[in-house]
Design a protein around this motif. Structure first.
Motif, PDB file in Angstrom:
ATOM      1  N   VAL A  45       6.007  34.658  22.309  1.00 16.49           N
ATOM      2  CA  VAL A  45       5.543  35.897  22.956  1.00 16.49           C
ATOM      3  C   VAL A  45       6.466  37.064  22.595  1.00 16.49           C
ATOM      4  O   VAL A  45       5.998  38.161  22.234  1.00 16.49           O
ATOM      5  CB  VAL A  45       5.466  35.714  24.496  1.00 16.49           C
ATOM      6  CG1 VAL A  45       5.249  37.044  25.195  1.00 16.49           C
ATOM      7  CG2 VAL A  45       4.361  34.737  24.856  1.00 16.49           C
ATOM      8  N   ARG A  70       5.909  38.076  19.019  1.00 19.12           N
ATOM      9  CA  ARG A  70       4.641  38.808  18.858  1.00 19.12           C
ATOM     10  C   ARG A  70       4.827  40.255  19.339  1.00 19.12           C
ATOM     11  O   ARG A  70       4.396  41.192  18.685  1.00 19.12           O
ATOM     12  CB  ARG A  70       3.539  38.087  19.651  1.00 19.12           C
ATOM     13  CG  ARG A  70       2.239  38.839  19.800  1.00 19.12           C
ATOM     14  CD  ARG A  70       1.451  38.985  18.516  1.00 19.12           C
ATOM     15  NE  ARG A  70       1.020  37.756  17.906  1.00 19.12           N
ATOM     16  CZ  ARG A  70      -0.193  37.195  18.051  1.00 19.12           C
ATOM     17  NH1 ARG A  70      -1.082  37.799  18.806  1.00 19.12           N
ATOM     18  NH2 ARG A  70      -0.501  36.078  17.426  1.00 19.12           N
ATOM     19  N   ALA A  71       5.464  40.411  20.493  1.00 20.96           N
ATOM     20  CA  ALA A  71       5.627  41.758  21.059  1.00 20.96           C
ATOM     21  C   ALA A  71       6.470  42.650  20.157  1.00 20.96           C
ATOM     22  O   ALA A  71       6.216  43.842  20.053  1.00 20.96           O
ATOM     23  CB  ALA A  71       6.259  41.665  22.440  1.00 20.96           C
ATOM     24  N   LEU A  72       7.480  42.053  19.513  1.00 17.17           N
ATOM     25  CA  LEU A  72       8.369  42.854  18.663  1.00 17.17           C
ATOM     26  C   LEU A  72       7.867  42.949  17.223  1.00 17.17           C
ATOM     27  O   LEU A  72       8.500  43.600  16.394  1.00 17.17           O
ATOM     28  CB  LEU A  72       9.786  42.260  18.679  1.00 17.17           C
ATOM     29  CG  LEU A  72      10.591  42.514  19.956  1.00 17.17           C
ATOM     30  CD1 LEU A  72      11.828  41.631  20.001  1.00 17.17           C
ATOM     31  CD2 LEU A  72      11.009  43.972  20.048  1.00 17.17           C
ATOM     32  N   GLY A  73       6.774  42.283  16.932  1.00 16.49           N
ATOM     33  CA  GLY A  73       6.240  42.318  15.565  1.00 16.49           C
ATOM     34  C   GLY A  73       7.135  41.586  14.590  1.00 16.49           C
ATOM     35  O   GLY A  73       7.203  41.944  13.414  1.00 16.49           O
TER      36      GLY A  73
END
Lengths: 260, 360
Positions: free
Chosen positions: B259, B262-265
């Motif tokens: 997660v 994903r949030a930080l790319g």
């Protein structure tokens, strides 16, 4: 002996002059330091005041690079929330009361937007433009925006109860949401700047908000938003309708709730 | 500009614990026992990582200790970590910085009379810490142009990540700040400065060679990226112990990593987390579903709380994340909550460290 006395006196005079000069310099240094500290405090106060008008990251960016900073294309979710029938309300209410009612509404809606990781870009009359994913990368921006829209309706119900208790008319809001690529950046003149987005995606979001009156729906989202949504949102497909400036008819979905 | 008093802070979510053996290890290695330690004694790997990742212990070869401490101040200020901020100020005072000089650094690093290489290095670490977006290798180009070596850039990246780790460890459970703030502001520090400086003098340990085990475990590729520097072993040991700990299941840890990545790319970190989740038997479609909506019927009760919380640990206001953490802690045992704090902090740090592997 007398020569020595003169040398001694001269040395003392020199020492005295040096001491006086040192004291003067120190006083000047203290004064300058105080001015520097007061300027720093003033700057901090200005930054804090500015932070009321723009997100902290934008303030930092402007402070670091000035107004002419980089604009970039971003995948953003754009939310427009407009008060339905507010023009008529404006004609009925005293201007001071009208402004108080509107400010109370904006205050509450802005808080909800922020709680859902969005930020309010601007108020246009009785309309609010909020952005999700414009400042920081946000892969969950569509879910956040639609959760925010539902929470805005819940918050408005609460505000309406407060208005009714004060004998004031009820408010109704129509919310349109679209996701697309837009140019995000700090836009404006040297005197007035804002962090906002421009482009076709923004125009479509504004048009979708207008469609809430056509479809009599509280919240409408486009297909681009629906595609990224959690399946627990309860959606109803609306008939495709022509929209000014868009070649194809636009299909929208009314959001009826969220199944926990 | 953020000052300590501006930062809202909740009451602490953790109870101090006791572990005489671990406490002795901390005292022996660091010379002092930082007040934060006692709140993490339920999780030995976290305490050991706090010690081995201590700036004075790291055996930095290319970044001097003074710059390393300034990185701590910059990152803590940027992350609004009240505890680490006070700790960084106190440390700088111990090594001889005056209050005025620290205040000047806080007000604006760019206008202080630091040399250009130091300013640029600090600006880089701030970008790594902010991760909005994560810096590309192009961001390091300027550092290379002014003469910083690739090894120094790796150490700077790691230092930013270490402080991101410490900041989250202290902020998420709202570790009490009063002791550190009293130390920073009180007369005791002025009086005891020479003694403290002597006790906390850099005692670089040899972390030992980078074993194949550390290079092949979860996120071994990242440990490998730092090979040749003593910090590689420190990263590998912390990572190895974190994944071996039995308190939270491996699947829950991998979900937190996925997660946050994903949030930080951070595609590298996400790819590794997805690989670990697949090892735990999760189908790709299910993993995709979880990462798309932070929810899924396949998640157990604890995971259903942990997954959305992981996302909150990236960009936050301290008081907001602390309230969310309090809600999450009511669903977990104290040991699990402490470990979740450590895992979320570690996952945030790992994504920042991955910057050294970003494409050219």
């Amino acid at each position: 002996m007398s020569d020595l006395r003169w040398v001694g006196l001269a040395a003392m005079a020199l020492c005295g002059a040096a001491l006086a000069a040192w004291r003067r310099t120190r006083r000047q240094l203290t004064r300058l330091q105080r001015r520097l500290e007061s300027s720093a405090m003033e700057l901090q106060r200005l930054q804090m005041a500015f932070a009321r008008f723009a997100p902290a990251q934008v303030v930092d960016r402007i402070a670091a690079s000035g107004v002419a900073t980089d604009a970039e294309k971003r995948d953003v979710t754009i939310l427009f929330a407009d008060l339905v029938g507010f023009t008529v309300l404006g004609e009925q209410l005293d201007p001071a009361v009208l402004v108080t009612v509107l400010n109370g509404h904006f205050e509450r809606m802005s808080r909800v937007v922020e709680q859902h990781r969005g930020h309010v870009s601007k108020f246009i009359g009785d309309n609010l433009l909020a952005l999700f994913g414009a400042l920081d990368l946000n892969p969950w921006q569509a879910n956040d925006a639609v959760h925010a829209a539902l929470a805005m309706h819940a918050e408005l119900e609460d505000y309406n109860r407060e208005l009714a208790a004060r004998g004031l008319p009820q408010l109704r809001v129509g919310i349109g949401i679209h996701r697309g690529v837009a140019v995000a950046g700090i836009i404006g003149s040297r005197e007035l700047v804002e962090f906002t987005v421009i482009g076709g995606a923004v125009n479509l979001a504004a048009r979708v908000e207008r469609l809430t009156r056509v479809h009599d729906a509280g919240i409408l989202v486009t297909r681009a938003v629906r595609d990224g949504l959690d399946p627990r949102f309860v959606l109803r497909e609306m008939p495709a309708v022509p929209v000014r400036g868009i070649a194809d008819r636009v299909v929208t979905f009314a959001v009826d709730g969220f199944r926990e | 500009m953020t000052t300590v008093s501006d930062i809202e802070w909740e009451s602490c979510l953790l109870q101090p614990a006791h572990n005489p053996e671990l406490e002795h290890f901390v005292r022996k290695t660091l010379g002092v026992t930082p007040p934060v330690t006692k709140y993490f004694l339920l999780s030995p790997w976290i305490v050991r990582s706090m010690v081995t990742w201590d700036v004075g212990q790291l055996g930095l070869r290319h970044v001097n200790l003074e710059l390393a401490r300034l990185v701590g101040l910059v990152v803590s200020q940027d992350n609004s970590c009240r505890y680490c901020y006070a700790a960084s100020r106190a440390l700088l005072k111990i090594v001889g910085y005056s209050e005025g000089r620290i205040r000047q650094l806080e007000q604006d690093l760019l206008t202080t009379e630091l040399s250009t290489p130091i300013k640029e290095a600090l600006e880089y670490t701030r970008r790594v810490s902010r991760a909005s977006p994560l810096p590309s290798r192009g961001d390091a180009k300027r550092l290379r142009e002014i003469g910083h070596s690739d090894e120094m850039i790796k150490e700077l990246t790691f230092l930013a990540a270490v402080h991101v780790y410490y900041n989250r460890l202290a902020t998420l459970p709202a570790v009490p700040t009063d002791t550190m703030e009293r130390l920073d502001q009180g007369w005791m520090l002025r009086l005891l400065r020479p003694v403290l400086a002597w006790m906390m003098r850099s005692k670089t340990r040899d972390p030992g060679p980078l074993s194949p085990e550390l290079r092949s475990g979860p996120y071994g590729y990242l440990v490998d990226a730092f090979a040749g520097l003593p910090i590689a072993t420190c990263i590998g040991q912390a990572m190895h112990e974190a994944w071996q700990s039995p308190v939270l299941p491996r699947r829950a840890k991998a979900l937190v990593f996925a997660v946050i990545a994903r949030a930080l790319g951070c595609s590298l970190s996400e790819h590794e987390a997805v690989r670990l989740l697949a090892e735990q038997g999760l189908a790709p479609a299910v993993i995709g579903d979880i990462l798309a909506h932070l929810a899924s019927p396949t998640l157990d009760a604890a995971e259903a709380v942990i997954v959305p919380f992981a996302r909150e640990t990236i960009w936050y206001r301290p008081v907001q994340i602390q309230r969310r953490a309090r809600a999450v802690s009511s669903h977990l045992s104290p040991e699990q909550f402490v470990e979740l704090t450590g895992i979320a902090a570690l996952a945030n740090a790992v994504c920042r460290m991955s910057v050294v592997l970003a494409p050219q």
